[in-house]
Design an enzyme around this catalytic site. Structure first.
Site, PDB file in Angstrom:
ATOM      1  CB  THR A  80      -1.024  -0.065   1.017  1.00 38.73           C
ATOM      2  OG1 THR A  80      -1.592  -1.548   1.636  1.00 38.73           O
ATOM      3  CG2 THR A  80      -1.479   1.440   0.748  1.00 38.73           C
ATOM      4  CG  ASP A 103      -5.700  -6.277   1.038  1.00 40.00           C
ATOM      5  OD1 ASP A 103      -6.313  -6.693   1.285  1.00 40.00           O
ATOM      6  OD2 ASP A 103      -4.021  -5.770   0.683  1.00 40.00           O
TER       7      ASP A 103
HETATM    8  N1  LIG Z   1       9.766   1.316   4.016  1.00 43.60           N
HETATM    9  C1  LIG Z   1       9.200   1.952   5.134  1.00 43.60           C
HETATM   10  N2  LIG Z   1       9.876   2.324   6.302  1.00 43.60           N
HETATM   11  C2  LIG Z   1       9.282   1.680   7.135  1.00 43.60           C
HETATM   12  N3  LIG Z   1       8.002   2.175   7.238  1.00 43.60           N
HETATM   13  C3  LIG Z   1       7.177   1.005   6.171  1.00 43.60           C
HETATM   14  C4  LIG Z   1       7.473   1.323   4.934  1.00 43.60           C
HETATM   15  N4  LIG Z   1       6.658   0.284   3.949  1.00 43.60           N
HETATM   16  C5  LIG Z   1       5.523   0.245   4.788  1.00 43.60           C
HETATM   17  N5  LIG Z   1       5.955   0.330   6.302  1.00 43.60           N
HETATM   18  C6  LIG Z   1       5.349   0.719   6.860  1.00 43.60           C
HETATM   19  O1  LIG Z   1       4.892  -0.780   7.495  1.00 43.60           O
HETATM   20  C7  LIG Z   1       3.749  -1.116   7.712  1.00 43.60           C
HETATM   21  C8  LIG Z   1       2.570  -2.089   6.779  1.00 43.60           C
HETATM   22  O2  LIG Z   1       3.564  -0.852   5.282  1.00 43.60           O
HETATM   23  P1  LIG Z   1       1.230  -1.372   4.353  1.00 43.60           P
HETATM   24  O3  LIG Z   1       0.452  -0.983   4.676  1.00 43.60           O
HETATM   25  O4  LIG Z   1       1.858  -0.109   3.062  1.00 43.60           O
HETATM   26  O5  LIG Z   1       1.682  -2.646   4.016  1.00 43.60           O
HETATM   27  P2  LIG Z   1       0.709  -4.082   2.890  1.00 43.60           P
HETATM   28  O6  LIG Z   1       1.905  -4.918   2.156  1.00 43.60           O
HETATM   29  O7  LIG Z   1       0.357  -3.116   2.109  1.00 43.60           O
HETATM   30  O8  LIG Z   1      -0.129  -4.618   4.306  1.00 43.60           O
HETATM   31  P3  LIG Z   1      -1.622  -5.581   3.563  1.00 43.60           P
HETATM   32  O9  LIG Z   1      -0.699  -6.743   2.846  1.00 43.60           O
HETATM   33  O10 LIG Z   1      -1.961  -5.574   4.995  1.00 43.60           O
HETATM   34  O11 LIG Z   1      -2.183  -4.700   3.227  1.00 43.60           O
HETATM   35  C9  LIG Z   1       2.752   0.395   7.822  1.00 43.60           C
HETATM   36  O12 LIG Z   1       2.698   0.584   9.043  1.00 43.60           O
HETATM   37  C10 LIG Z   1       3.600   1.210   6.737  1.00 43.60           C
HETATM   38  O13 LIG Z   1       4.005   2.544   6.974  1.00 43.60           O
END
Ligand SMILES: Nc1ncnc2c1ncn2[C@@H]1O[C@H](COP(=O)(O)OP(=O)(O)OP(=O)(O)O)[C@@H](O)[C@H]1O
Length: 397
Positions: A80, A103
């Site tokens: 995301t 999602d």
């Molecule tokens: N490079 C980064 N550095 C620090 N925090 C990060 C980074 N990338 C993502 N995050 C944090 O990690 C968490 C999960 O990120 P995100 O929601 O984008 O993952 P996702 O893969 O979309 O998760 P889901 O599968 O649950 O939808 C969030 O709190 C986000 O702010």
């Protein structure tokens, strides 16, 4: 400026927004962590591009022909955040953009720090060109599903699913919350959700009111769902094929009986209607698949983190995408520890672990054929447009 210094500075100021606005700092990010082609590919198929051929952001942004970017990977790796940061970057480069979450467990609202729920397009504030977000809502899908069933009486989706042997499932969909079902999915549920998702995606993509948008970024569901969506046309082809055969047999049996008693061949009518519906659905599925496979307009970007588990899953995802001829060119390795000269014991261990996972990527002939983009682990949570802009300027270059 080294990434470590940048991050030290970020934590010292404690004011992330200030950092985000500082072009001086943004432009001074050097590239210990950035795109680097890995090894030569071991096999090049039409849908797979050599790392060296992969274009940088300048070319992702060039042209007004509509382009689709799908970001997918294991749960929680940062799909995301990467999708939202890409959408912000497109919008800030003049592209009317839509970011869509397919999602069921949406986090676009959290990522943009804005309420984007409701299953409709919502404008995102704080960007230069129109940016709209859409969380395809399972509740709304369920509602539509129910109303279609009610409207269509003896035909419609319920019949269709009944016909496909998913009848119990269609009742469950009406009665239960999808979220609850997702925790303990009965057989066939994923396919049913994927069917309804794919139809929504197609309707969305083909609707006139969306034609002005030149970049569409999809924040896809974790690997399993995405793969089922892709393999759906095959699943449907075999199910529909079987179904049609059966329906034809039933129709001819019932018409023989009815002509014997001189009654109208109602059975045949229903069978024909069902056949039409199944045909339509198959066509929709084929269009969804075609959209995913069109390398002129579409790119699937795999997001991972440097852990053995996430890398292994990315490898499987990549293999499945290749099997489906989906164009994959980039691999984002997110949350890589920024360089440091003074690791604590915990950080040193963590770094060793990450190096092992990065090594696996280097030695995986398929993954290493992709352009690898390493994105640092930020010391603040990425939330809100300024933070996403900051992340986008680091990742998408
Ligand atoms: N490079 C980064 N550095 C620090 N925090 C990060 C980074 N990338 C993502 N995050 C944090 O990690 C968490 C999960 O990120 P995100 O929601 O984008 O993952 P996702 O893969 O979309 O998760 P889901 O599968 O649950 O939808 C969030 O709190 C986000 O702010």
């Amino acid at each position: 400026m080294a990434m470590a210094a940048l991050f030290n500075r970020a934590s010292k100021t404690q004011t992330f927004n200030l950092l985000c606005r500082s072009n001086r700092i943004l432009t001074s990010i050097s590239s210990p962590i950035q795109t680097k082609p890995l090894k030569a590919p071991f096999q090049v198929r039409s849908a797979v591009t050599r790392a060296d051929d992969v274009v940088a952001f300048d070319e992702m942004v060039a042209g007004i022909q509509r382009k689709y970017y799908m970001l997918g990977g294991k749960g929680g790796v940062g799909k995301t955040s990467c999708a939202a940061s890409l959408a912000v970057k497109f919008a800030n480069h003049g592209h009317p953009t839509i970011v869509v979450s397919t999602d069921p467990a949406h986090s676009l609202s959290d990522s943009f720090a804005q309420d984007l729920t409701g299953g409709a397009l919502v404008p995102v504030e704080g960007v230069d060109s129109p940016l709209f977000a859409l969380e395809i809502s399972p509740e709304k899908a369920r509602e539509e599903f129910r109303s279609k069933n009610q409207k269509s009486g003896d035909s419609g989706v319920k019949n269709l699913m009944d016909g496909m042997g998913l009848g119990t499932l269609s009742n469950q969909l009406e009665e239960l919350k999808l979220g609850e079902l997702l925790d303990t999915p009965p057989p066939g549920l994923d396919e049913a959700i994927a069917i309804s998702k794919a139809c929504e995606v197609m309707e969305f993509v083909e609707t006139q009111e969306y034609t002005t948008f030149t970049r569409i970024v999809f924040d896809t569901a974790p690997t399993g769902h995405t793969l089922r969506l892709l393999s759906l046309p095959d699943f449907l082809d075999s199910s529909i094929g079987k179904m049609m055969k059966l329906k034809r047999k039933l129709a001819s049996a019932s018409s023989a009986l009815k002509s014997l008693f001189g009654k109208k061949e109602a059975g045949q009518d229903i069978s024909e209607k069902l056949e039409d519906k199944l045909g339509e659905l198959r066509e929709k599925m084929a269009r969804v698949r075609h959209l995913f496979q069109d390398s002129d307009t579409t790119e699937f970007i795999i997001v991972t983190i440097p852990t053995v588990m996430a890398v292994n899953e990315s490898s499987r995802l990549h293999a499945s995408l290749r099997k489906e001829s989906v164009p994959v060119r980039r691999l984002i390795v997110n949350q890589v520890l920024p360089p440091s000269t003074s690791d604590c014991k915990f950080c040193a261990m963590k770094r060793k672990d990450q190096m092992r996972a990065l090594d696996i990527i280097q030695n995986d002939p398929a993954l290493s054929s992709l352009r690898s983009i390493q994105a640092p682990l930020f010391d603040v949570e990425i939330r809100g447009v300024p933070a996403l802009k900051f992340m986008g300027d680091v990742v998408w270059r």
